[in-house]
Design an enzyme around this catalytic site. Structure first.
Site, PDB file in Angstrom:
ATOM      1  N   LEU A  64       0.818  -1.213   0.000  1.00 31.41           N
ATOM      2  CA  LEU A  64       0.000   0.000   0.000  1.00 31.41           C
ATOM      3  C   LEU A  64       0.853   1.266   0.000  1.00 31.41           C
ATOM      4  CD1 LEU A  64      -2.534  -1.463   2.544  1.00 31.41           C
ATOM      5  CD2 LEU A  64      -3.074  -0.785   0.186  1.00 31.41           C
ATOM      6  N   PRO A  65       0.248   2.407  -0.341  1.00 30.03           N
ATOM      7  CA  PRO A  65       1.041   3.630  -0.537  1.00 30.03           C
ATOM      8  C   PRO A  65       1.736   4.189   0.699  1.00 30.03           C
ATOM      9  CG  PRO A  65      -1.083   3.828  -1.635  1.00 30.03           C
ATOM     10  CD  PRO A  65      -1.140   2.577  -0.819  1.00 30.03           C
ATOM     11  N   THR A  95       6.263   0.399   1.718  1.00 31.02           N
ATOM     12  CA  THR A  95       7.314   1.225   2.315  1.00 31.02           C
ATOM     13  C   THR A  95       6.626   2.248   3.202  1.00 31.02           C
ATOM     14  OG1 THR A  95       8.689   0.981   0.351  1.00 31.02           O
ATOM     15  CG2 THR A  95       9.209   2.806   1.820  1.00 31.02           C
ATOM     16  N   LYS A 170      15.607  -0.491   4.448  1.00 32.76           N
ATOM     17  CA  LYS A 170      15.140   0.104   3.184  1.00 32.76           C
ATOM     18  C   LYS A 170      15.491   1.602   3.125  1.00 32.76           C
ATOM     19  CE  LYS A 170      12.102   0.883  -0.290  1.00 32.76           C
ATOM     20  NZ  LYS A 170      12.341   0.488  -1.646  1.00 32.76           N
ATOM     21  N   LYS A 245       9.524  10.434  -1.228  1.00 34.69           N
ATOM     22  CA  LYS A 245       8.805   9.769  -0.123  1.00 34.69           C
ATOM     23  C   LYS A 245       9.813   9.038   0.777  1.00 34.69           C
ATOM     24  CE  LYS A 245       6.016   5.727   0.859  1.00 34.69           C
ATOM     25  NZ  LYS A 245       5.342   4.525   0.379  1.00 34.69           N
TER      26      LYS A 245
HETATM   27  P1  NAD Z   1       0.520   2.187  -6.473  1.00 34.05           P
HETATM   28  O1  NAD Z   1      -0.042   3.523  -6.152  1.00 34.05           O
HETATM   29  O2  NAD Z   1       0.703   1.786  -7.899  1.00 34.05           O
HETATM   30  O3  NAD Z   1      -0.369   1.039  -5.762  1.00 34.05           O
HETATM   31  C1  NAD Z   1      -0.989   1.166  -4.529  1.00 34.05           C
HETATM   32  C2  NAD Z   1      -2.357   0.487  -4.629  1.00 34.05           C
HETATM   33  O4  NAD Z   1      -2.963   0.502  -3.355  1.00 34.05           O
HETATM   34  C3  NAD Z   1      -3.301   1.198  -5.605  1.00 34.05           C
HETATM   35  O5  NAD Z   1      -3.762   0.262  -6.570  1.00 34.05           O
HETATM   36  C4  NAD Z   1      -4.427   1.698  -4.708  1.00 34.05           C
HETATM   37  O6  NAD Z   1      -5.706   1.680  -5.336  1.00 34.05           O
HETATM   38  C5  NAD Z   1      -4.354   0.696  -3.574  1.00 34.05           C
HETATM   39  N1  NAD Z   1      -4.962   1.165  -2.329  1.00 34.05           N
HETATM   40  C6  NAD Z   1      -4.834   2.366  -1.716  1.00 34.05           C
HETATM   41  N2  NAD Z   1      -5.540   2.385  -0.567  1.00 34.05           N
HETATM   42  C7  NAD Z   1      -6.118   1.166  -0.448  1.00 34.05           C
HETATM   43  C8  NAD Z   1      -6.950   0.566   0.533  1.00 34.05           C
HETATM   44  N3  NAD Z   1      -7.349   1.221   1.617  1.00 34.05           N
HETATM   45  N4  NAD Z   1      -7.360  -0.713   0.328  1.00 34.05           N
HETATM   46  C9  NAD Z   1      -6.977  -1.390  -0.784  1.00 34.05           C
HETATM   47  N5  NAD Z   1      -6.176  -0.879  -1.744  1.00 34.05           N
HETATM   48  C10 NAD Z   1      -5.759   0.383  -1.580  1.00 34.05           C
HETATM   49  O7  NAD Z   1       1.909   2.093  -5.685  1.00 34.05           O
HETATM   50  P2  NAD Z   1       3.095   1.052  -5.923  1.00 34.05           P
HETATM   51  O8  NAD Z   1       4.108   1.663  -6.847  1.00 34.05           O
HETATM   52  O9  NAD Z   1       2.523  -0.291  -6.201  1.00 34.05           O
HETATM   53  O10 NAD Z   1       3.772   1.079  -4.464  1.00 34.05           O
HETATM   54  C11 NAD Z   1       3.247   0.331  -3.384  1.00 34.05           C
HETATM   55  C12 NAD Z   1       4.249   0.391  -2.244  1.00 34.05           C
HETATM   56  O11 NAD Z   1       5.499  -0.148  -2.687  1.00 34.05           O
HETATM   57  C13 NAD Z   1       4.554   1.816  -1.754  1.00 34.05           C
HETATM   58  O12 NAD Z   1       4.672   1.796  -0.370  1.00 34.05           O
HETATM   59  C14 NAD Z   1       5.875   2.149  -2.451  1.00 34.05           C
HETATM   60  O13 NAD Z   1       6.626   3.106  -1.736  1.00 34.05           O
HETATM   61  C15 NAD Z   1       6.549   0.793  -2.459  1.00 34.05           C
HETATM   62  N6  NAD Z   1       7.564   0.598  -3.498  1.00 34.05           N
HETATM   63  C16 NAD Z   1       7.323   1.006  -4.782  1.00 34.05           C
HETATM   64  C17 NAD Z   1       8.308   0.821  -5.756  1.00 34.05           C
HETATM   65  C18 NAD Z   1       8.077   1.241  -7.192  1.00 34.05           C
HETATM   66  O14 NAD Z   1       9.052   1.277  -7.956  1.00 34.05           O
HETATM   67  N7  NAD Z   1       6.859   1.537  -7.602  1.00 34.05           N
HETATM   68  C19 NAD Z   1       9.538   0.200  -5.419  1.00 34.05           C
HETATM   69  C20 NAD Z   1       9.735  -0.233  -4.109  1.00 34.05           C
HETATM   70  C21 NAD Z   1       8.733  -0.018  -3.160  1.00 34.05           C
END
Ligand code: NAD
Length: 298
Positions: A64-65, A95, A170, A245
């Site tokens: 999740l975000p 994260t 991380k 972030k």
């Molecule tokens: P994203 O925004 O693509 O996905 C997050 C998902 O969570 C979305 O589909 C959103 O609809 C869903 N969501 C939000 N609130 C919700 C809730 N209450 N219930 C159910 N679903 C809900 O983000 P992402 O890129 O997939 O990143 C997710 C996590 O991974 C973050 O914490 C980010 O920091 C971490 N991360 C991302 C990357 C990257 O390159 N994208 C790399 C490493 C870590």
């Protein structure tokens, strides 16, 4: 084994699909219909609420975000912890801030649920390829149960100590990444401004004491490497906003522990300025462009 996967975005979507591919019964939940459709297409089941998704499962994974959403999900009004069967294993791979990760571990323990924080490195490409690095914090027994599941989504699985330590590792790593990407861009821009070809400079530094991951795998100067964001107008990759972030979370840890991180602070200032110039959704190696435009400290 039945797994519930909450948060099927850019990372969670392909991670859940890899679990389906590995033969697990995966039920997903996300607020976005498109994400749910994608999981169904990959062979998973979908639920209409998070509570429905976790009914009777052995393992819950969330991606999740931010920490607020994670806290609400597990301990808020419709608390998942309260709904889970005793001994359910919860893996939060989001994260998030250190305090929330530690609080979630304590709240899980109160409910008789096992919890690890297991943030990832490797980006969306690593999520799709199943080659993520996981850094997990929590009890030995919970980690042992989690490892075979994490191995279906990642290539390197580390247990780094107590609850919250996954997030700590991380943040230390990503702060260093920001610093060496900015430093590498600075050195390449200094050379280029004085007539050096960044490709030649990179070749020499790769064999010299300036060698680092940004030079080896992710050269920020266009024309030096293929298949990196710099070769594609800095599209895709790891967005400046996501780096910001992570730097924010790292700086919170620094102030919370009174540990000076002057290089991290400077990197945060540089990436913030870059993001403010409309580059937030570009890959973070685009910081090189800010150096080349010469408006760095304007
Ligand atoms: P994203 O925004 O693509 O996905 C997050 C998902 O969570 C979305 O589909 C959103 O609809 C869903 N969501 C939000 N609130 C919700 C809730 N209450 N219930 C159910 N679903 C809900 O983000 P992402 O890129 O997939 O990143 C997710 C996590 O991974 C973050 O914490 C980010 O920091 C971490 N991360 C991302 C990357 C990257 O390159 N994208 C790399 C490493 C870590």
């Amino acid at each position: 084994m039945n797994i519930a996967f909450i948060g099927l975005g850019n990372m969670g979507g392909p991670m859940a699909a890899n679990l389906v591919k590995a033969g697990y019964a995966v039920t997903g939940f996300d607020l976005s219909k498109a994400s749910l459709d994608a999981l169904e297409k990959a062979g998973g089941k979908v639920a209409s609420t998070a509570l429905a998704a976790v009914e009777g499962v052995d393992v819950v994974i969330s991606m999740l975000p931010n920490g607020k959403i994670v806290r609400d999900l597990y301990t808020g009004k419709n608390s998942l912890f309260a709904a889970l069967l005793p001994q359910t294993l919860v893996i939060d791979s989001s994260t998030i801030d250190l305090q929330t990760a530690r609080d979630m571990a304590a709240a899980a323990e109160e409910q008789g649920v096992q919890f690890i924080d297991a943030p990832v490195s490797g980006g969306t490409a690593g999520a799709a390829a199943g080659t993520l690095a996981f850094m997990a914090g929590g009890e030995d027994e919970a980690f042992k149960r989690a490892k075979p599941v994490l191995e279906k989504m990642g290539a390197n699985i580390f247990h780094v100590g107590a609850a919250g330590n996954g997030q700590l590792v991380k943040m230390c790593n990503n702060m260093l990444l920001a610093i060496h990407m900015a430093g590498t861009s600075e050195a390449l821009a200094l050379g280029a401004a004085n007539g050096l070809d960044p490709k030649v400079l990179s070749e020499v530094m790769l064999q010299s004491s300036g060698c680092n991951w940004s030079l080896q795998k992710y050269n920020p100067a266009p024309g030096v490497m293929e298949n990196v964001p710099a070769a594609n107008s800095y599209q895709g990759g790891f967005m400046v906003n996501l780096m910001l972030k992570d730097l924010g979370l790292a700086m919170d840890i620094a102030s919370g522990s009174s540990q000076p991180t002057p290089m991290g602070e400077l990197a945060q200032t540089l990436f913030q300025k870059h993001g403010d110039q409309g580059m937030g959704d570009r890959d973070f190696s685009s910081i090189y462009q800010m150096y080349r435009q010469g408006d760095l400290f304007a």
